[in-house]
Design an enzyme around this catalytic site. Structure first.
Site, PDB file in Angstrom:
ATOM      1  N   HIS A   1       0.829  -1.208   0.000  1.00  0.00           N
ATOM      2  CA  HIS A   1       0.000   0.000   0.000  1.00  0.00           C
ATOM      3  C   HIS A   1       0.868   1.264   0.000  1.00  0.00           C
ATOM      4  O   HIS A   1       0.725   2.133  -0.872  1.00  0.00           O
ATOM      5  CB  HIS A   1      -0.903  -0.034   1.241  1.00  0.00           C
ATOM      6  CG  HIS A   1      -1.843   1.130   1.359  1.00  0.00           C
ATOM      7  ND1 HIS A   1      -3.163   1.070   0.978  1.00  0.00           N
ATOM      8  CD2 HIS A   1      -1.650   2.386   1.824  1.00  0.00           C
ATOM      9  CE1 HIS A   1      -3.741   2.241   1.201  1.00  0.00           C
ATOM     10  NE2 HIS A   1      -2.841   3.065   1.722  1.00  0.00           N
ATOM     11  N   GLU A   2       1.763   1.352   0.963  1.00  0.00           N
ATOM     12  CA  GLU A   2       2.584   2.566   1.075  1.00  0.00           C
ATOM     13  C   GLU A   2       3.511   2.720  -0.124  1.00  0.00           C
ATOM     14  O   GLU A   2       3.814   3.841  -0.538  1.00  0.00           O
ATOM     15  CB  GLU A   2       3.378   2.577   2.384  1.00  0.00           C
ATOM     16  CG  GLU A   2       2.526   2.538   3.671  1.00  0.00           C
ATOM     17  CD  GLU A   2       1.442   3.609   3.749  1.00  0.00           C
ATOM     18  OE1 GLU A   2       1.631   4.699   3.166  1.00  0.00           O
ATOM     19  OE2 GLU A   2       0.393   3.359   4.382  1.00  0.00           O
TER      20      GLU A   2
ATOM     21  N   HIS B   1       1.667   4.716  -2.724  1.00  0.00           N
ATOM     22  CA  HIS B   1       1.737   6.166  -2.463  1.00  0.00           C
ATOM     23  C   HIS B   1       3.112   6.701  -2.875  1.00  0.00           C
ATOM     24  O   HIS B   1       3.231   7.758  -3.479  1.00  0.00           O
ATOM     25  CB  HIS B   1       1.543   6.439  -0.963  1.00  0.00           C
ATOM     26  CG  HIS B   1       0.127   6.332  -0.481  1.00  0.00           C
ATOM     27  ND1 HIS B   1      -0.882   7.121  -0.974  1.00  0.00           N
ATOM     28  CD2 HIS B   1      -0.443   5.557   0.486  1.00  0.00           C
ATOM     29  CE1 HIS B   1      -2.030   6.830  -0.334  1.00  0.00           C
ATOM     30  NE2 HIS B   1      -1.790   5.880   0.552  1.00  0.00           N
TER      31      HIS B   1
ATOM     32  N   GLU C   1      -4.815   7.782  -2.882  1.00  0.00           N
ATOM     33  CA  GLU C   1      -5.269   6.488  -2.380  1.00  0.00           C
ATOM     34  C   GLU C   1      -5.522   5.515  -3.533  1.00  0.00           C
ATOM     35  O   GLU C   1      -5.374   4.299  -3.363  1.00  0.00           O
ATOM     36  CB  GLU C   1      -6.532   6.688  -1.522  1.00  0.00           C
ATOM     37  CG  GLU C   1      -6.905   5.508  -0.649  1.00  0.00           C
ATOM     38  CD  GLU C   1      -5.927   5.191   0.478  1.00  0.00           C
ATOM     39  OE1 GLU C   1      -4.966   5.978   0.700  1.00  0.00           O
ATOM     40  OE2 GLU C   1      -6.109   4.152   1.144  1.00  0.00           O
TER      41      GLU C   1
HETATM   42 ZN    ZN Z   1      -3.220   5.179   1.922  1.00  0.00          ZN
END
Ligand code: ZN
Length: 507
Positions: free
Chosen positions: A268-269, A272, A298
């Site tokens: 997830h990170e 980003h 996101e």
């Molecule tokens: Zn996030």
């Protein structure tokens, strides 16, 4: 003596870079606070951060920025819409008009209140004690109204806060989108949860931290996260932070008895972070030099975490390697069983641990409660009870404790009420819409993912989203990248296809 237009543009960039650098310096101090700072460091750190924020605010509201923008706007309007300078003047004007509305005395009062509210929440949450934060939350609500009043003419008091995170969106437009999404999600949730739940016990065996780290870092390197321009450290709550184009960091936490915690938060990170690493170098240090909105940001984390990282093709490629990373631990688990485990759907209490299908229901509940509080229809003292009722109604479970209920998320205790939740669901919606556009351009992407190749997808995302930084708003970016307006159809189609297949359902 009048300066040339280029000289005035350079003067504007120079001033905006000072604001950027002060914010970046504050970000380094915040990162250190979360990663390395000893417990007794918080008082001095709080003071240093307040000083940097005050300086940044002073520089950002300098009247000379307004004067330069006045001088540059007629010129910028003659440039093509997607020209860097045209975008710079557009975005700098937007930021400037916003920052000058809020007096620095309010910003200071808010910073002080939030520090206190956060400390109260940090005590109240483990103690299951909503009464401890009630007065403080009432003050937050009151300050949220005062904040909105700095932007006269709003339709809904949440609008100025939503606008800040997801420029161009309003409470009314988000509500229409979320109502439709909820109506289309419910039958899906009902059909899936009527089936026997997936067995995810294989994720709760023993997975040594160093091996978890080795595996997940190998995956994000393959995704295209550049460790020469980033690093990963340990923290309590995972996050991504950008200091400059050459330094975009991520953090994670490990649980040796839960494989999915660090693995999926790292994926997830990294999403980003790849967005930030992909912003064109020439935009670095300007207001255009970072991702454009909470929702688009996101969308990138969810693309790599879910659409890629929870796909069958991804695990067909990586599962043998995962098994080899933890010798003997997963020998009795087939790739099919593992794929089902990482995509287990269940009615649950905690947003951050929720699966792809039910996750948005958690967000929609919070978004609705925010609006009702701001509209004066819901009193803070009634929040725990109404929270429980909404969970029961929308998800079918409700928490006997506030710890796993109204106190679970930090957002309302670390900032104002409004604007902080819609981005999560907008991100999910956008992730599928962008991915569909990438597939239309390159139908080979799923096969490549099945071979552990991510270059084609990464390149498409970089060319169509990352490189532009904040040059375009969410809706402009969606139009450019997908050829149409924001739509929930691709997201519903994605969920229906994936979970229909997983659970043998037809919709
Ligand atoms: Zn996030």
């Amino acid at each position: 003596m009048s300066q040339s237009i280029e000289a005035q543009r350079d003067a504007l960039v120079e001033r905006l870079r000072v604001v950027n650098d002060l914010h970046s310096a504050a970000a380094v101090l915040e990162w250190d606070q979360m990663v390395y700072m000893p417990p007794e460091g918080s008082e001095g750190r709080g003071r240093q951060l307040a000083t940097l924020q005050r300086l940044a605010h002073e520089h950002a509201t300098d009247l000379e920025i307004g004067r330069l923008l006045d001088a540059l706007e007629p010129w910028a309007e003659t440039l093509p819409f997607d020209d860097d300078d045209a975008a710079l003047v557009r975005v700098a004007r937007r930021d400037y008009e916003r920052v000058i509305q809020v007096p620095s005395s309010f910003a200071a009062e808010l910073a002080e209140h939030v520090t206190e509210a956060y400390d109260l929440w940090a005590s109240a949450r483990p103690a299951n004690d909503f009464a401890l934060v009630r007065d403080s939350l009432e003050r937050t609500l009151e300050m949220s109204h005062r904040y909105a009043d700095f932007f006269p003419g709003y339709e809904h008091p949440a609008d100025p806060l939503i606008d800040e995170e997801d420029y161009g969106m309003k409470a009314s437009s988000v509500r229409v989108l979320f109502d439709e999404l909820e109506a289309r999600l419910r039958p899906l949730v009902n059909a899936i949860t009527a089936q026997a739940p997936a067995d995810d016990s294989c994720l709760h065996r023993h997975f040594p931290e160093t091996d978890q780290r080795r595996f997940s870092e190998k995956v994000i390197k393959a995704f295209g996260y550049d460790f020469d321009r980033g690093r990963q450290d340990k923290t309590l709550h995972p996050f991504e932070t950008r200091f400059a184009a050459g330094d975009v960091r991520i953090t994670t936490r490990f649980d040796e008895n839960d494989l999915s915690s660090a693995l999926f938060s790292t994926l997830h990170e990294s999403g980003h972070a790849m967005y930030e690493q992909g912003v064109a170098l020439r935009l670095d240090g300007t207001p255009l030099g970072h991702g454009t909105s909470a929702g688009v940001h996101e969308s990138q984390s969810r693309t790599w975490e879910n659409i890629v990282g929870r796909s069958r093709g991804f695990w067909e490629h990586y599962y043998p390697e995962l098994q080899a990373t933890f010798p003997g631990v997963l020998d009795d688990v087939s790739v099919d069983a593992f794929y089902r485990a990482v995509n287990k759907v269940q009615r649950s209490l905690i947003r951050t641990e929720a699966d792809e299908v039910t996750y948005n229901l958690h967000v929609i509940i919070r978004f609705g409660l925010e609006l009702e509080m701001l509209e004066g229809k819901l009193a803070v003292r009634d929040l725990p009870e109404v929270w429980r009722a909404r969970y029961q109604e929308a998800i079918g479970v409700s928490s006997p404790t506030e710890t796993n209920g109204v106190l679970q998320d930090v957002h309302w205790f670390a900032g104002l009420i409004g604007g902080s939740f819609q981005g999560y669901t907008l991100g999910n919606i956008l992730s599928a819409q962008f991915y569909d556009a990438a597939l239309a351009a390159h139908p080979s992407i799923p096969n490549e993912i099945g071979q552990g190749q991510f270059g084609t997808l990464h390149d498409w995302l970089r060319d169509n989203i990352y490189q532009h930084g904040s040059k375009f708003t969410t809706s402009e970016l969606v139009a450019r990248a997908t050829g149409g307006p924001l739509s929930i159809d691709p997201y519903i189609a994605y969920l229906t296809r994936k979970y229909g297949d997983l659970y043998g359902l037809t919709f």
